[in-house]
Design an enzyme around this catalytic site. Structure first.
Site, PDB file in Angstrom:
ATOM      1  N   GLY A 178      48.371  39.629  37.584  1.00 27.26           N
ATOM      2  CA  GLY A 178      49.659  39.807  36.921  1.00 27.26           C
ATOM      3  C   GLY A 178      49.699  41.005  35.998  1.00 27.26           C
ATOM      4  CG  ASP A 179      47.807  41.840  32.593  1.00 30.05           C
ATOM      5  OD1 ASP A 179      48.926  42.075  32.119  1.00 30.05           O
ATOM      6  OD2 ASP A 179      47.036  40.984  32.133  1.00 30.05           O
ATOM      7  CB  ILE A 180      45.189  44.429  38.013  1.00 26.13           C
ATOM      8  CG1 ILE A 180      44.121  44.251  36.916  1.00 26.13           C
ATOM      9  CG2 ILE A 180      44.717  45.430  39.062  1.00 26.13           C
ATOM     10  CD1 ILE A 180      42.820  43.661  37.413  1.00 26.13           C
TER      11      ILE A 180
END
Length: 399
Positions: A178-180
């Site tokens: 969800g970040d990368i």
């Protein structure tokens, strides 16, 4: 610091990001050669204190988390809430191609360094933002002011709902997808916008919402529901549309086997000593195998669980798509990652041993990417960067 050899060696990025999504974006740009100047508050990036921590904490003010996604960058400490720090940032922005930040909506506007203000200083500047639910400049969201983390993006974007054991309520993915993934898309957006700015002389604002990125990653969820009213659910270690395409148990671990096509299926049947399955009505083509997936999985599991992972890979490797389920230890012992430059030993400051980091997967023959510098200590390059820009600022005003 070794020479920056990547294709973005003529690009300068001011990095106002913290944690993972933003730093991953700017890490990719730095790995590809960009001069990424990490602008940190006096207290530093929040991730500096996250482990695994080095033995010599006096000689190194960050742990493995920070080291991994902030390599190849230079650190400048500026308090952009102060007039002196903000003015110094404005001067640096005149020389930059892009600014990247991942604060909540409105934070940078209130700090006096909005895109609109920076555009006045440098019309060709690209301004990229990574937020949980996007920025009102590109589309209003009812959640625009909500905070978000990786697990929230994975959940709302559809990834959790299709991950995990069949019949379960869903699992988050292990890595911070969800970040990368938003960070990766933002890096592509930055490069694209710089390309346009160099052609037109005009920069622009761009953003990637974490929710949007995961929704795009889960494109199957969207078309399945729109085209067929199908609500995708967790499918365990397989998939609903191909068979075999699963993780199977071995006597000492697990192995992935994917043989949905007829050629690979025929080879696999011979390898497991069941050539009759090639013409069996339950398994004679991919549609029949999907319809009888539990039967197929059962047959293959009976074969895999009495053999070691190595035996299975040796038997069908290079003939049928197969791969062991690797732990970190297995990855470090596999010749592929080192041969491909994906396990890179990087020196660390202080009295600390080197740390191995995951390398850049984007391989270029003419302008190679790579890790050419460790992550910086807090403010390590402040004097150098400000002096190069002709900026004089008292130390106490920087922090």
């Amino acid at each position: 610091m070794n020479a920056r050899t990547g294709p973005l060696s003529d690009v300068r990025v001011l990095d106002l990001t913290q944690a993972l999504a933003g730093p991953y974006c700017t890490m990719l740009l730095a790995d590809l050669g960009a001069d990424v100047i990490k602008i940190e508050p006096p207290a530093g990036d929040m991730s500096r204190s996250m482990g695994p921590l080095p033995v010599d904490r006096e000689g190194c003010d960050y742990g493995g988390y920070f080291a991994s996604v902030n390599r190849n960058k230079r650190s400048v400490v500026l308090d952009i809430k102060s007039d002196a720090g903000r003015d110094a940032f404005f001067k640096l922005a005149k020389t930059a191609d892009a600014v990247v930040e991942n604060a909540k909506t409105g934070v940078m506007d209130r700090a006096g360094i909005s895109y609109e203000r920076l555009r006045e200083i440098n019309p060709a500047l690209v301004y990229a933002a990574i937020r949980g639910f996007g920025d009102p400049r590109t589309g209003a969201s009812p959640y625009a002011n909500w905070p978000a983390f990786d697990i929230v993006a994975q959940s709302m974007g559809g990834l959790v709902a299709v991950t995990g054991p069949q019949g379960g309520g869903g699992y988050k993915a292990g890595p911070g997808v969800g970040d990368i993934y938003p960070g990766t898309l933002a890096a592509l957006g930055v490069v694209s916008a710089i390309h346009a700015a160099r052609r037109t002389g005009q920069g622009q604002f761009l953003d990637v919402a974490m929710y949007d990125a995961i929704l795009a990653l889960c494109e199957m969820v969207v078309y399945s529901y729109s085209g067929g009213g199908i609500v995708r659910e967790p499918t365990g270690n397989g998939t609903a549309v191909l068979c075999p395409f699963d993780i199977f148990p071995t006597c000492d671990g697990a192995v992935a086997i994917a043989a949905p096509g007829e050629n690979h299926w025929n080879i696999l049947c011979d390898a497991i000593g069941r050539p009759e399955l090639v013409t069996d009505d339950r398994t004679r083509n991919v549609n029949r195998r999907v319809a009888n997936a539990e039967f197929v999985r059962g047959i293959l599991s009976e074969w895999t669980k009495v053999h070691s992972t190595r035996e299975i890979v040796n038997a069908i490797g290079g003939k049928v798509p197969v791969g062991p389920v690797n732990s970190a230890k297995d990855i470090f012992e596999d010749p592929h990652p080192r041969a491909r430059g994906m396990l890179v030993e990087v020196e660390q400051p202080g009295d600390n041993p080197p740390i191995v980091l995951a390398g850049c997967p984007i391989k270029l023959t003419g302008t190679p990417s790579g890790i050419y510098a460790r992550a910086p200590r807090l403010g390590e390059h402040t004097d150098q960067v400000l002096a190069d820009a002709g900026i004089t600022i008292a130390r106490k005003e920087q922090s």
